[in-house]
Motif scaffolding. Structure first.
Motif, PDB file in Angstrom:
ATOM      1  N   LYS A   5     -76.249  55.738 -20.978  1.00 18.96           N
ATOM      2  CA  LYS A   5     -76.328  57.102 -21.507  1.00 18.96           C
ATOM      3  C   LYS A   5     -77.066  57.134 -22.841  1.00 18.96           C
ATOM      4  O   LYS A   5     -76.958  56.226 -23.640  1.00 18.96           O
ATOM      5  N   GLU A   6     -77.835  58.188 -23.041  1.00 18.74           N
ATOM      6  CA  GLU A   6     -78.532  58.326 -24.321  1.00 18.74           C
ATOM      7  C   GLU A   6     -77.529  58.300 -25.466  1.00 18.74           C
ATOM      8  O   GLU A   6     -76.477  58.933 -25.409  1.00 18.74           O
ATOM      9  N   LEU A   7     -77.889  57.584 -26.505  1.00 17.22           N
ATOM     10  CA  LEU A   7     -76.958  57.359 -27.608  1.00 17.22           C
ATOM     11  C   LEU A   7     -76.514  58.660 -28.285  1.00 17.22           C
ATOM     12  O   LEU A   7     -75.325  58.869 -28.531  1.00 17.22           O
ATOM     13  N   MET A   8     -77.489  59.549 -28.536  1.00 19.48           N
ATOM     14  CA  MET A   8     -77.134  60.785 -29.235  1.00 19.48           C
ATOM     15  C   MET A   8     -76.161  61.634 -28.426  1.00 19.48           C
ATOM     16  O   MET A   8     -75.254  62.256 -28.970  1.00 19.48           O
ATOM     17  N   GLU A   9     -76.381  61.622 -27.122  1.00 15.90           N
ATOM     18  CA  GLU A   9     -75.505  62.368 -26.213  1.00 15.90           C
ATOM     19  C   GLU A   9     -74.073  61.826 -26.302  1.00 15.90           C
ATOM     20  O   GLU A   9     -73.095  62.577 -26.383  1.00 15.90           O
ATOM     21  N   LEU A  10     -74.001  60.499 -26.328  1.00 15.59           N
ATOM     22  CA  LEU A  10     -72.704  59.826 -26.423  1.00 15.59           C
ATOM     23  C   LEU A  10     -71.992  60.186 -27.734  1.00 15.59           C
ATOM     24  O   LEU A  10     -70.787  60.472 -27.751  1.00 15.59           O
ATOM     25  N   VAL A  11     -72.758  60.169 -28.831  1.00 12.23           N
ATOM     26  CA  VAL A  11     -72.191  60.490 -30.141  1.00 12.23           C
ATOM     27  C   VAL A  11     -71.679  61.925 -30.151  1.00 12.23           C
ATOM     28  O   VAL A  11     -70.562  62.208 -30.607  1.00 12.23           O
ATOM     29  N   GLN A  12     -72.469  62.836 -29.602  1.00 10.93           N
ATOM     30  CA  GLN A  12     -72.067  64.242 -29.594  1.00 10.93           C
ATOM     31  C   GLN A  12     -70.820  64.458 -28.752  1.00 10.93           C
ATOM     32  O   GLN A  12     -69.905  65.186 -29.153  1.00 10.93           O
ATOM     33  N   GLU A  13     -70.761  63.805 -27.612  1.00 10.87           N
ATOM     34  CA  GLU A  13     -69.578  63.907 -26.750  1.00 10.87           C
ATOM     35  C   GLU A  13     -68.344  63.385 -27.476  1.00 10.87           C
ATOM     36  O   GLU A  13     -67.282  64.002 -27.449  1.00 10.87           O
ATOM     37  N   ALA A  14     -68.501  62.214 -28.117  1.00  8.07           N
ATOM     38  CA  ALA A  14     -67.373  61.596 -28.821  1.00  8.07           C
ATOM     39  C   ALA A  14     -66.906  62.501 -29.956  1.00  8.07           C
ATOM     40  O   ALA A  14     -65.705  62.687 -30.162  1.00  8.07           O
ATOM     41  N   ARG A  15     -67.852  63.085 -30.669  1.00  6.10           N
ATOM     42  CA  ARG A  15     -67.498  63.975 -31.785  1.00  6.10           C
ATOM     43  C   ARG A  15     -66.763  65.209 -31.304  1.00  6.10           C
ATOM     44  O   ARG A  15     -65.733  65.596 -31.853  1.00  6.10           O
ATOM     45  N   SER A  16     -67.298  65.851 -30.265  1.00  5.12           N
ATOM     46  CA  SER A  16     -66.671  67.101 -29.821  1.00  5.12           C
ATOM     47  C   SER A  16     -65.320  66.841 -29.163  1.00  5.12           C
ATOM     48  O   SER A  16     -64.422  67.668 -29.244  1.00  5.12           O
ATOM     49  N   ALA A  17     -65.168  65.678 -28.538  1.00  2.00           N
ATOM     50  CA  ALA A  17     -63.880  65.351 -27.912  1.00  2.00           C
ATOM     51  C   ALA A  17     -62.923  64.724 -28.924  1.00  2.00           C
ATOM     52  O   ALA A  17     -61.768  64.484 -28.621  1.00  2.00           O
ATOM     53  N   GLY A  18     -63.421  64.424 -30.140  1.00  2.00           N
ATOM     54  CA  GLY A  18     -62.594  63.732 -31.134  1.00  2.00           C
ATOM     55  C   GLY A  18     -62.227  62.334 -30.661  1.00  2.00           C
ATOM     56  O   GLY A  18     -61.207  61.779 -31.048  1.00  2.00           O
ATOM     57  N   ASP A  19     -63.073  61.769 -29.791  1.00  2.00           N
ATOM     58  CA  ASP A  19     -62.761  60.483 -29.178  1.00  2.00           C
ATOM     59  C   ASP A  19     -63.555  59.367 -29.872  1.00  2.00           C
ATOM     60  O   ASP A  19     -64.632  58.978 -29.442  1.00  2.00           O
ATOM     61  N   CYS A  20     -62.964  58.872 -30.970  1.00  2.00           N
ATOM     62  CA  CYS A  20     -63.643  57.839 -31.757  1.00  2.00           C
ATOM     63  C   CYS A  20     -63.786  56.531 -30.985  1.00  2.00           C
ATOM     64  O   CYS A  20     -64.772  55.811 -31.118  1.00  2.00           O
ATOM     65  N   GLN A  21     -62.766  56.244 -30.167  1.00  2.00           N
ATOM     66  CA  GLN A  21     -62.748  54.956 -29.479  1.00  2.00           C
ATOM     67  C   GLN A  21     -63.954  54.768 -28.569  1.00  2.00           C
ATOM     68  O   GLN A  21     -64.438  53.660 -28.368  1.00  2.00           O
ATOM     69  N   ARG A  22     -64.458  55.885 -28.040  1.00  2.00           N
ATOM     70  CA  ARG A  22     -65.608  55.807 -27.147  1.00  2.00           C
ATOM     71  C   ARG A  22     -66.821  55.194 -27.867  1.00  2.00           C
ATOM     72  O   ARG A  22     -67.606  54.459 -27.282  1.00  2.00           O
TER      73      ARG A  22
END
Lengths: 152, 157
Positions: free
Chosen positions: A2-19
């Motif tokens: 997965k594109e890195l920026m997409e992953l970062v945005q998903e993690a941020r919006s889900a509050g999922d730091c572990q990802r």
């Protein structure tokens, strides 16, 4: 992958730091984690016996403290969405102030300067309370794309 | 040096035993491959769990710092006239280029100066050619058994 920026945005919006931690195998192996606090990101490394470098004290391996600080800084840059690629460490310098004892270690990072290609980050590692600093570090990361790797 | 009589094989065995005694060393798989007075060479195997960049397969810089720190400390120990514990005071590492993915890496640390309280070390990491390093490092170590109170309180080495 997965594109890195997409992953970062998903993690941020889900509050999922572990990802974001799990993105990098070595960070997962160390067992580090982080959370969002009102003072910014707080990175945490729970104690584990296989992180020990000096079994007499006992103390966490200095290399582990350094690695934890380096990766915390990298995650801080990613979380700030200041890089579209995985930042590459250029140089890293650490001062050890006292042994890191057999307990949880915390890290705070500040991005001192963010340029087009380079980020300068300062980090401090502490145990118990933030004043009880076990190490301070400063480092540079390169933020250019993979295609430019040979240009380092 | 007063290490006369401490032959090469025994020195290597002692350095290997020192590495094995360090718990985190075992997790990474660090091992000493050569040891002589002032100089230690150690190896970090390539393992998938040590990868720092899943896109490129590069070893994590932090795993390399651990290799450098431990090898540099061992170089100090093998410079001292009497065995002593040492603690890292500071360490700087420059990443000259990425390591080659899939390959074990070596660190060659040389302790080039031992003062009363402080020892100074330089270290290079490479895949197989010491003249083509991917990492360069400088570090200082404190000799633990020296009288306390003199280090970290403004006194120079």
């Amino acid at each position: 992958m997965k594109e890195l920026m997409e992953l970062v945005q998903e993690a941020r919006s889900a509050g999922d730091c572990q990802r974001l931690v799990d993105l990098v195998p070595y960070a997962r192996m160390l067992g580090m984690k982080f959370s969002v606090t009102d003072k910014g990101l707080l990175f945490e490394l729970p104690f584990r016996k296989d992180l020990v470098g000096n079994y007499l004290l006992p103390a966490i391996h200095g290399g582990v403290v350094a690695a934890f600080m380096e990766h915390s800084a990298l995650l801080q840059i990613l979380w700030n969405q200041e890089s579209v690629v995985l930042p590459k460490v250029v140089d890293f310098s650490i001062d050890y102030l006292r042994p890191a004892r057999a307990e949880t270690t915390f890290v705070n990072c500040s991005v001192i300067r963010q340029g087009q290609r380079i980020a300068n980050v300062a980090a401090s590692a502490w145990q118990g309370r933030p004043e009880n600093i076990v190490a301070t570090a400063r480092m540079h990361f390169l933020l250019t794309r993979q295609e430019d790797d040979t240009a380092r | 040096m007063s290490s006369a009589g401490f032959d090469a094989a025994a020195r290597l065995a002692a350095a290997q035993a020192f590495f094995r005694s360090i718990p985190h060393s075992g997790l990474l798989g660090l091992e000493v491959v050569a040891c002589e007075p002032r100089v230690v060479v150690a190896r970090l195997p390539y393992k998938p769990e040590l990868v720092g960049n899943p896109y490129t397969g590069w070893l994590h810089g932090g795993a390399v710092v651990t290799l450098v720190d431990q090898t540099s400390g061992a170089a100090v120990i093998h410079t001292l006239e009497r065995p002593d514990m040492v603690a890292t005071l500071d360490l700087r590492i420059d990443h000259l280029r990425p390591p080659q993915p899939g390959r074990a890496v070596l660190a060659r640390a040389e302790c080039y100066r031992v003062a009363r309280d402080i020892a100074f070390v330089r270290c290079l990491c490479y895949e197989d050619d010491p003249d083509d390093p991917f990492v360069s490092s400088m570090s200082t170590f404190m000799r633990v058994s020296r009288p306390r109170g003199s280090v970290g309180e403004g006194q120079s080495a």
